[in-house]
Structure formats: structure tokens, C-alpha cells
Design an enzyme around this catalytic site. Structure first.
Site, PDB file in Angstrom:
ATOM      1  N   THR A 385       4.735  10.043  -9.966  1.00 23.97           N
ATOM      2  CA  THR A 385       3.452  10.357  -9.385  1.00 23.97           C
ATOM      3  C   THR A 385       3.348  11.855  -9.570  1.00 23.97           C
ATOM      4  O   THR A 385       4.301  12.483  -9.989  1.00 23.97           O
ATOM      5  CB  THR A 385       3.521   9.893  -7.915  1.00 23.97           C
ATOM      6  OG1 THR A 385       3.683   8.475  -7.925  1.00 23.97           O
ATOM      7  CG2 THR A 385       2.342  10.276  -7.096  1.00 23.97           C
ATOM      8  N   THR A 403      -1.276   9.046  -9.461  1.00 26.86           N
ATOM      9  CA  THR A 403      -0.107   8.325  -9.939  1.00 26.86           C
ATOM     10  C   THR A 403      -0.416   7.255 -10.980  1.00 26.86           C
ATOM     11  O   THR A 403      -1.509   6.678 -10.987  1.00 26.86           O
ATOM     12  CB  THR A 403       0.605   7.633  -8.747  1.00 26.86           C
ATOM     13  OG1 THR A 403       1.789   7.006  -9.202  1.00 26.86           O
ATOM     14  CG2 THR A 403      -0.278   6.620  -8.054  1.00 26.86           C
ATOM     15  N   LEU A 404       0.575   7.005 -11.826  1.00 25.44           N
ATOM     16  CA  LEU A 404       0.619   5.808 -12.669  1.00 25.44           C
ATOM     17  C   LEU A 404       1.672   4.854 -12.109  1.00 25.44           C
ATOM     18  O   LEU A 404       1.930   3.806 -12.672  1.00 25.44           O
ATOM     19  CB  LEU A 404       1.012   6.176 -14.099  1.00 25.44           C
ATOM     20  CG  LEU A 404      -0.042   6.867 -14.975  1.00 25.44           C
ATOM     21  CD1 LEU A 404       0.599   7.346 -16.276  1.00 25.44           C
ATOM     22  CD2 LEU A 404      -1.203   5.941 -15.278  1.00 25.44           C
ATOM     23  N   ASN A 405       2.335   5.244 -11.025  1.00 24.30           N
ATOM     24  CA  ASN A 405       3.491   4.607 -10.400  1.00 24.30           C
ATOM     25  C   ASN A 405       4.754   5.008 -11.156  1.00 24.30           C
ATOM     26  O   ASN A 405       5.266   6.094 -10.961  1.00 24.30           O
ATOM     27  CB  ASN A 405       3.350   3.094 -10.288  1.00 24.30           C
ATOM     28  CG  ASN A 405       4.304   2.535  -9.248  1.00 24.30           C
ATOM     29  OD1 ASN A 405       4.807   3.293  -8.415  1.00 24.30           O
ATOM     30  ND2 ASN A 405       4.585   1.261  -9.275  1.00 24.30           N
ATOM     31  N   ASP A 427       3.517  -1.932  -6.440  1.00 23.99           N
ATOM     32  CA  ASP A 427       3.504  -1.388  -5.074  1.00 23.99           C
ATOM     33  C   ASP A 427       3.055  -2.425  -4.042  1.00 23.99           C
ATOM     34  O   ASP A 427       3.145  -2.187  -2.843  1.00 23.99           O
ATOM     35  CB  ASP A 427       2.605  -0.139  -4.995  1.00 23.99           C
ATOM     36  CG  ASP A 427       3.393   1.143  -5.264  1.00 23.99           C
ATOM     37  OD1 ASP A 427       4.641   1.095  -5.281  1.00 23.99           O
ATOM     38  OD2 ASP A 427       2.759   2.202  -5.441  1.00 23.99           O
ATOM     39  N   SER A 456       0.547   2.498  -0.592  1.00 23.16           N
ATOM     40  CA  SER A 456       1.097   3.687  -1.263  1.00 23.16           C
ATOM     41  C   SER A 456       1.976   4.466  -0.298  1.00 23.16           C
ATOM     42  O   SER A 456       1.945   4.257   0.919  1.00 23.16           O
ATOM     43  CB  SER A 456      -0.069   4.563  -1.715  1.00 23.16           C
ATOM     44  OG  SER A 456       0.392   5.790  -2.217  1.00 23.16           O
ATOM     45  N   SER A 457       2.760   5.373  -0.859  1.00 25.86           N
ATOM     46  CA  SER A 457       3.515   6.331  -0.037  1.00 25.86           C
ATOM     47  C   SER A 457       2.985   7.747  -0.211  1.00 25.86           C
ATOM     48  O   SER A 457       3.536   8.696   0.356  1.00 25.86           O
ATOM     49  CB  SER A 457       4.985   6.341  -0.467  1.00 25.86           C
ATOM     50  OG  SER A 457       5.564   5.090  -0.247  1.00 25.86           O
ATOM     51  N   GLY A 477       7.228  10.969  -5.924  1.00 28.22           N
ATOM     52  CA  GLY A 477       8.555  10.499  -5.515  1.00 28.22           C
ATOM     53  C   GLY A 477       8.579   9.115  -4.907  1.00 28.22           C
ATOM     54  O   GLY A 477       9.552   8.764  -4.232  1.00 28.22           O
ATOM     55  N   GLY A 478       7.523   8.303  -5.087  1.00 29.15           N
ATOM     56  CA  GLY A 478       7.553   6.949  -4.541  1.00 29.15           C
ATOM     57  C   GLY A 478       7.798   6.979  -3.044  1.00 29.15           C
ATOM     58  O   GLY A 478       7.191   7.773  -2.316  1.00 29.15           O
TER      59      GLY A 478
END
Ligand code: GLY
Length: 573
Positions: A385, A403-405, A427, A456-457, A477-478
Site C-alpha cells: 500500500t 493501495t493495490l493490496n 481483504d 481495510s487497515s 503495511g497491511g
């Protein structure tokens, strides 16, 4: 670039390796040289500043500020430039969140998170035996949600000053004329080579016969043409017409399910930002469908009644307390958080003082908690991200995480359109209890449904100090995103660190399940041993996050800092 009061500048001359004729400009601003640029980690500017994952993108944003644009103009131009110069995470095929505070006090939360296509279904990643096939939610056509980024950029244009055609021109030039890549980008492209070959139906520019190396020029003609269609036709240049047609044809070639109507119907949404206090500081963060703001509020408020400062920076005592707050917050994420348009997220209850006090009731100093005993609270949610922060001359604060994840998303480039699609469907909780690529588990709240946005985070965050605009911060960073922002804020508020130290000090991460504490390589060895003696399982892992932050200093100058963990760089004037 005006750099005053430099506490630390890492200016690394990266490029200039190629014998390119140097047009020395991107767009009409004579400000950005795509063939020769430096990484600047920390600088102080008099007027406005941008911090992002790539020097060229930050320079493009700063050029817009200098030209009379505000923080929204800079954020739009920087995101578009990132879509070209940082293909691993910058994007037009993904989605994101923009959080802003305008000088009039207005708060804006713009959700342009990807959404599940209308043909998506709850069990779409389960095989006939009911087993989750996460390779399908993580790679290739079926992994992609409906992209939201372009809708988000046009929604944020409402608050900008410059015409969109000017904001997108640098990205077009960077794609058309090319730019030299860093060593990190070369390595990332090389590492993804096999996946690009596997998950594409047409040859892509990201695969060459020979390996990429630092100093190579990446030219993206098809992407330039797509950006021109957006320049000419606005959001319809992406969601309708030729680009939409190319996306749908790509889906048909690769068994994907995004249709023309899905693209046409996609809209960005306004979300009310989440607000809370931490030790006298007013913090603003993102509401669901991100879990980030709730987690940040929960973790900070769970530790607020303890004197973290007296425990000492990254002493076993302070880290243990912070881990136990992380554990409890992430247990709640798995149970209670999802797209608020589909699931009632009990935001007020989850962040209330009474609830959080009760949540820490079983906390035992110097003894590791166990996730198996920490259930979600009972109340009736590769890490590629990217984050960018902007503060302009007027004091508008903008914090954008997009993000693209995973790195390079689902690895599928839209044939003829030159951009990568996301793998954000991962996700969602593809099956209750089955971990996603970040090891996070979920349930009903985050189950797949047509049109729903995956949890999402991402945690774009702003902070006020003494009732005045002070800080914009965020990171990729997920699932480590909320814990990174949490630790950076504790470093600033409790330990009174410089902004550089606050984001660059080693990090740790716990997310309830798996019941492990992850630490960066530089994490203090003695603290690690003490934590192990308390019963924690500690695992070293690669770097956590790439935080970008800008603060307004006493006297009004802007200090911009880019994380040392990547090619991240600041620019301003
Ligand atoms: N794809 C990472 C996140 O949204 O949390």
C-alpha cells in the site's frame, strides 16, 4: 527546493546513469527531472511540503503547491505520479482513503475503496469441498475489486484549485517519456517476473528479456494513453468508453467478473472521520470500511491510563502493555468490523472509555496474554500500500493511503491500458477463520457480497496540538498499518521524539491471531529476551511500514519526513 534547518538529510544521487537526452521536465513546470533525482528523507520548508513513497511523485506534488495549488491539488498530482513511478502500490487500478482537515476546520473523509463486483458471492473462493482457494483471491483476474482511485481523485478535485488537466500532465509525461528506476524498483520487478508472466494474457511492459537494473528507463506508453483519456474525458475516461472496455475484455480473457455496469456504477463515498483524544491531543482518523481509525483509537485509549513514558521507550514493560492493547483491538477487528453499508459496526461502543477499560481488565503486567483466551469483546473488522502526506501554505492537512493490496496487486495488467489491477478481494474474509495474506481472520462482518467494500487497515491520520493543525501521518503495511501509526504517535506524544525518530525507530506488531509478536531486525535485543521470558513468541520479520509524516513546527515551518525503510522522499518549498 528550499531546505532550511536540516536536521537530517539523506540525499542520495540515484540516477543519471543513462545517456538519455534530459528534457529536465515533467509537465510544463520545469521542476522534475525523471532521469536524475535524489532521495530526501527530512527537510524543513517555509510554505508547503509533500512526503511520499517516491522522490519524483513528491516533487510533482510540491510543484503543484508552488504553482498555487493547495494540498488537495498536490495529493491528486502525487497519486497520479505514483501510479506511474511506483507501480507496486501507486495505482489507478486500486483504491484508497483520503482524510483531510481544511483551514476552516472542515474534516473530509473520502472513501474510494474498491468494491466487490456485482457477480461476486460469499463463497466464490471456496472449492467444491468448501476449502478456501486463496490463490484466487490473491492473484490474477478474479482477485480484483472494482477500482476506486480515479473516482476518488475526481471527488477530491472539489476541494482543489488547479484544473485536472494540469494535475495529470506530469503523470502522462512520466509514463510517456519514462523515468529511471531505483535499485529497489528493479529488484521488485525482477522478483515479480514469473507472476507477471503467469497472470497476464498479453505481454506486459514490466517483463523484459533481461533483468531490470537500477538506472533503466521505464516507459509506459499504454498507461500514458489511458491517462490521456482520463485527462480528456474525466472519470468517464476510466469508468466508461475505451478504458472500461479494455478492463472488461481483460476480465473475459482471464475469467474475471468485473463488468461494464460495475465500473459505471462505482462511486466514491464521504465518510465521517473518527475523532478522539489521546493525552490532550486531538486525533482524527479513518472510519469503516477501514478498521484503522477504530484500532488506533482503541489501542491508544487502552494504554492512556498507564504512564508509558515512565516505563521507558521500548522497555519490556511498555512494549508488553502496547502488545496487549494490540491483541485486544485486533480480536475486535475480526468480529465487529466491515463495510458499514452492509454491517452495523459499533464504532462508539468499541471506542468508548468504559468498554476499553473493561477490555484491559484481564491485562497482567509482565505476563504474556494468550489470544486463545482473548475473545472479541461482546457488544451488542506483501503490504504494498502507499501513503502520502501533504501540508500546504494555508495549513490544509491531507493524508492519503492508497493501495493495490499486495505488491503489484493481482499482477494482472489491463491489456492495452497499461495499468495493474488490485488483489483487494483478499481483504474480505473468504471463509470464517481462514487467514488472508496478512494472516488476518474475519467472519460475517467482512464476508463477500456484491457491491460491498472489503475491510481495510489503512489509517490515514491527522493530529491537532493545542487546538491547532499539527501533523499528517500514515503508512502502508497491511494489518501492521494501525500498529505502526499507533507506535509513531506514542513515540511523539509519550516519548517526545523528533518526527524522524518517531517513524524510523524499530517497530513491533501483534494482531491477535496468529499469537506472535513480530519485530523488526533492529528491535532492542534485551527487550526481546525479557518479553520471551514473560511468555511471548517473538519472530523477526522484514521491515514494518513506510511512514510519511509532516508536522507544522512552532513558527509555522513545515517539517517533512520520509521513512528510511524505502525510496520514500520529501519535497516542498
Ligand atoms: N490492502 C491493505 C488494506 O487495505 O488494509
Amino acid at each position: 527546493m528550499k531546505k532550511t534547518n536540516l536536521t537530517f538529510i539523506a540525499a542520495i544521487l540515484l540516477c543519471g546513469l543513462s545517456a538519455q537526452p534530459v528534457p529536465s521536465i515533467v509537465g510544463p513546470y520545469k521542476a522534475v527531472n525523471p532521469y536524475k533525482y535524489s532521495i530526501v528523507k527530512n527537510a524543513v520548508y517555509s510554505h508547503g511540503a509533500v512526503s511520499s513513497a517516491h522522490p519524483l511523485a513528491s516533487q510533482v506534488g510540491a510543484a503543484m503547491l508552488k504553482r498555487g495549488g493547495n494540498a488537495f491539488d498536490a495529493a491528486i498530482a502525487t497519486q497520479l505520479a505514483l501510479a506511474v513511478v511506483y507501480p507496486g502500490a501507486g495505482n489507478i487500478g486500486g483504491g484508497g482513503f483520503l482524510l483531510a482537515r481544511r483551514t476552516n476546520g472542515e474534516l473530509i473523509g473520502l472513501d474510494y475503496r474498491e468494491a466487490a463486483p456485482s457477480k461476486a458471492s460469499r463463497d466464490m473462493y471456496l472449492d467444491k469441498n468448501g476449502n478456501a482457494q486463496v490463490s484466487l483471491s490473491q492473484n490474477g483476474h478474479l482477485a480484483s475489486g472494482i477500482p476506486g482511485t480515479i473516482a476518488g481523485l475526481f471527488a477530491s478535485l472539489t476541494y482543489a484549485r488547479l484544473p485536472f488537466r494540469q494535475l495529470i500532465q506530469p503523470a502522462i509525461d512520466l509514463a510517456e517519456k519514462g523515468f529511471v528506476i531505483t535499485e529497489r524498483e528493479a529488484n521488485n520487478l525482477n522478483n515479480s517476473r514469473e507472476s507477471f508472466i503467469k497472470y497476464n494474457t498479453k505481454p506486459t511492459i514490466f517483463v523484459k528479456p533481461v533483468k531490470w537494473k537500477a538506472g533503466d528507463t521505464l516507459v509506459q506508453k499504454e498507461l500514458a494513453a489511458t491517462l490521456r483519456r482520463i485527462q480528456k474525458n474525466g472519470a468517464k475516461g476510466f469508468y466508461e468508453g475505451e478504458t472500461a472496455q479494455l478492463i472488461v475484455e481483460e476480465m473475459q480473457r482471464g475469467n474475471g467478473i468485473i463488468q461494464l455496469e460495475d465500473l459505471k456504477n462505482y462511486t466514491a463515498k464521504l465518510r465521517e472521520p473518527l475523532k478522539f483524544e489521546y493525552r490532550g491531543h486531538h486525533i482524527i482518523s479513518f472510519a469503516p470500511p477501514s478498521s484503522g481509525g477504530i484500532l488506533l483509537a482503541q489501542m491508544l485509549k487502552m494504554i492512556e491510563k498507564y504512564s508509558v513514558k515512565n516505563m521507558g521507550f521500548q522497555s519490556a514493560k511498555s512494549v508488553q502493555l502496547m502488545i496487549e492493547a494490540e491483541r485486544r483491538a485486533y480480536a475486535d477487528r475480526a468480529e465487529h468490523m466491515g463495510d458499514p453499508d452492509f454491517w452495523k459496526v459499533p464504532v462508539s461502543a468499541l471506542t468508548s472509555d468504559a468498554y476499553l477499560t473493561q477490555r484491559m481488565a484481564d491485562y497482567q503486567p509482565e505476563k504474556a496474554g494468550q489470544s486463545v483466551h482473548v475473545k472479541p469483546g461482546i457488544i451488542k473488522e506483501s503490504e504494498e500500500t502507499t501513503h502520502l502526506s501533504v501540508i500546504d501554505a494555508d495549513g490544509n492537512l491531507v493524508s492519503v493511503t492508497t493501495t493495490l493490496n499486495g505488491g503489484y496487486g493481482c499482477k494482472t495488467v489491463v491489456g492495452g491500458a497499461g495499468f495493474l489491477l488490485n488483489n483487494e478481494m483478499d481483504d474480505f474474509s473468504v471463509k470464517p477463520g481462514v487467514p488472508n495474506m496478512y494472516g488476518a481472520v474475519g467472519g460475517e462482518a467482512n464476508a463477500i457480497a456484491p457491491g460491498k467494500r472489503m475491510l481495510s487497515s489503512m489509517t490515514p491520520t491527522l493530529m491537532m496540538k493545542d487546538n491547532k493543525p499539527y501533523l499528517t501521518i500514515g503508512t502502508p503495511g497491511g494489518t501492521t498499518i494501525p500498529t505502526s501509526v499507533y507506535q509513531a504517535l506514542v513515540n511523539l506524544v509519550d516519548f517526545n521524539m523528533t518526527l524522524s525518530d518517531a517513524i524510523n525507530k524499530p517497530k513491533f506488531h501483534h494482531q491477535w491471531l496468529p499469537d506472535e509478536v513480530y519485530v523488526e531486525k533492529e528491535f532492542i535485543a534485551a527487550t526481546k529476551q525479557e518479553l520471551e521470558a514473560m511468555g511471548y513468541h517473538i519472530q523477526e520479520r522484514p521491515s514494518i511500514g513506510r511512514t510519511e509524516a509532516i508536522r507544522i513546527m512552532n513558527g509555522g515551518k513545515r517539517e517533512a519526513v520520509a521513512d528510511v525503510r524505502g525510496d520514500d522522499s520529501v519535497a516542498g518549498y
